[in-house]
Design a protein around this motif. Structure first.
Motif, short mmCIF file in Angstrom:
data_model
loop_
_atom_site.label_atom_id
_atom_site.label_comp_id
_atom_site.label_asym_id
_atom_site.label_seq_id
_atom_site.Cartn_x
_atom_site.Cartn_y
_atom_site.Cartn_z
N CYS A 45 31.89 39.60 -59.63
CA CYS A 45 30.71 39.08 -59.68
C CYS A 45 31.37 37.59 -58.56
CB CYS A 45 31.02 38.66 -61.43
SG CYS A 45 30.38 37.18 -61.76
N HIS A 47 30.97 34.97 -59.33
CA HIS A 47 31.23 33.74 -59.56
C HIS A 47 32.35 33.35 -59.96
CE1 HIS A 47 27.15 32.83 -59.09
NE2 HIS A 47 26.72 34.21 -59.41
N CYS A 48 32.94 34.77 -60.57
CA CYS A 48 34.81 34.73 -61.37
C CYS A 48 35.20 34.61 -60.15
CB CYS A 48 34.51 36.40 -62.12
SG CYS A 48 33.37 36.14 -63.58
N TYR A 62 39.38 40.81 -64.16
CA TYR A 62 38.05 40.54 -64.44
C TYR A 62 37.45 42.04 -65.00
CZ TYR A 62 38.86 36.78 -62.10
OH TYR A 62 39.02 34.60 -61.40
N CYS A 64 34.09 41.96 -64.06
CA CYS A 64 34.02 42.70 -63.60
C CYS A 64 34.06 43.48 -62.55
CB CYS A 64 32.31 40.68 -62.79
SG CYS A 64 33.78 40.29 -62.75
N HIS A 85 28.62 42.51 -67.87
CA HIS A 85 29.25 41.84 -67.01
C HIS A 85 28.72 39.91 -66.26
CE1 HIS A 85 31.86 38.73 -65.38
NE2 HIS A 85 31.32 38.61 -64.97
N LEU A 86 27.18 40.43 -65.70
CA LEU A 86 26.31 39.44 -65.56
C LEU A 86 25.92 38.74 -67.16
CD1 LEU A 86 24.86 41.06 -62.61
CD2 LEU A 86 26.01 39.37 -62.80
N CYS A 89 28.54 36.61 -68.77
CA CYS A 89 29.31 35.80 -67.20
C CYS A 89 28.89 34.02 -68.01
CB CYS A 89 29.12 36.31 -66.29
SG CYS A 89 29.76 35.28 -65.08
N LYS A 97 20.54 34.41 -64.54
CA LYS A 97 20.35 35.09 -65.87
C LYS A 97 19.31 35.80 -66.24
CE LYS A 97 24.42 34.55 -68.10
NZ LYS A 97 25.09 34.27 -68.92
N ARG A 251 36.18 34.88 -68.53
CA ARG A 251 35.70 35.89 -68.56
C ARG A 251 34.67 36.06 -69.00
NH1 ARG A 251 41.58 38.33 -70.08
NH2 ARG A 251 40.30 40.53 -69.24
N GLY A 252 34.10 34.98 -70.31
CA GLY A 252 33.52 35.39 -71.40
C GLY A 252 33.57 35.93 -73.10
#
Length: 280
Positions: A45, A47-48, A62, A64, A85-86, A89, A97, A251-252
């Motif tokens: 990802c 963004h991560c 991660y 992702c 994951h998305l 996230c 999203k 990592r959510g």
């Protein structure tokens, strides 16, 4: 490339960045492939990844990160695990999203309208691009060294912040509602099944003899032993206190419920290794 895939796959790929396999990736279930080695290019990802490149490089594991073993496996990796994951996230902009979720519902119908084999063609193109990004283990040595250094710096900084804020771990036992025979095992006979394997019993005995509560941040005190089974006792002897970092939020991990001072647990054996151990 745009005309080869559905809107769902297009938007999903737009959230990806190239990453390279690290030692921590080999311990992650489901990520190891036959071709995988240190420096093997995959995707993560973006963004991560931006959180990592901003300086939080101590944890590269991660959810992702994906390392497909073949071009044809990219489709399932993107549409399934990466999509999951998305969905969770916390760094993915809400409008993106929402759009991905909407186009996911149209994916099958759009796919039927594309020329036969067009999506597969793009995945084979992506595979070639990923292989062009592969790094040798020698090229990865500097990156791995920086990750370990950053992990140590983050750990030192967190410890300094905790001391400055007076965040000492204090575990109190409130035995008001605990049966008296458990608090005072000698007061009555408490018969529990025991393991008959001598080697296993030796492990338990060694753990019981290690009575220093500091070894796991005072989470388990000697007086707690009569209150729990051998299984829970041994599990508790392997954990330490952990504080959430920016990476835990990225990592959510129940990020909507976490706060920066909320303590959690981690494996005491993995805590000193970059990319392992956190379980906030």
């Amino acid at each position: 490339d745009r005309n080869y895939v559905s809107d769902f796959i297009f938007l999903s790929i737009k959230q990806m960045a190239v990453c390279h396999a690290l030692p921590s990736d080999f311990s992650s279930r489901g990520k190891k492939t036959k071709l995988m080695r240190i420096g093997f290019a995959g995707f993560c990802c973006k963004h991560c990844s931006q959180i990592q490149s901003a300086g939080y490089t101590g944890h590269a594991d991660y959810s992702c990160r994906s390392f497909a073993s073949a071009a044809d496996n990219l489709a399932s990796a993107i549409a399934n695990s990466f999509h999951i994951h998305l969905q969770k996230c916390s760094l993915l902009p809400p409008e993106i999203k929402k759009a991905i979720a909407a186009y996911k519902r149209l994916h099958s119908r759009q796919l039927n309208g594309l020329p036969h084999g067009s999506q597969r063609k793009l995945f084979h193109i992506l595979w070639k691009r990923l292989r062009a990004c592969d790094k040798t283990e020698a090229e990865m040595e500097e990156i791995t060294s920086k990750l370990e250094q950053s992990a140590n710096e983050m750990k030192t900084a967190q410890a300094t912040e905790n001391v400055a804020a007076g965040q000492n771990v204090v575990v109190k036992t409130t035995p008001d509602e605990i049966p008296s025979q458990l608090l005072n095992p000698g007061s009555s006979a408490v018969s529990l099944p025991e393991c008959d394997d001598e080697e296993t019993k030796a492990v338990l005995k060694a753990a019981e003899q290690d009575s220093d509560p500091v070894s796991n941040d005072n989470l388990l005190l000697p007086s707690d032993r009569p209150l729990i089974t051998d299984f829970i006792f041994l599990i508790m002897k392997q954990v330490k206190v952990a504080q959430p970092s920016a990476l835990d939020f990225a990592r959510g991990r129940r990020s909507t419920q976490l706060n920066p001072t909320q303590a959690g647990l981690c494996c005491k054996h993995c805590i000193d290794k970059a990319g392992y151990g956190a379980s906030i």
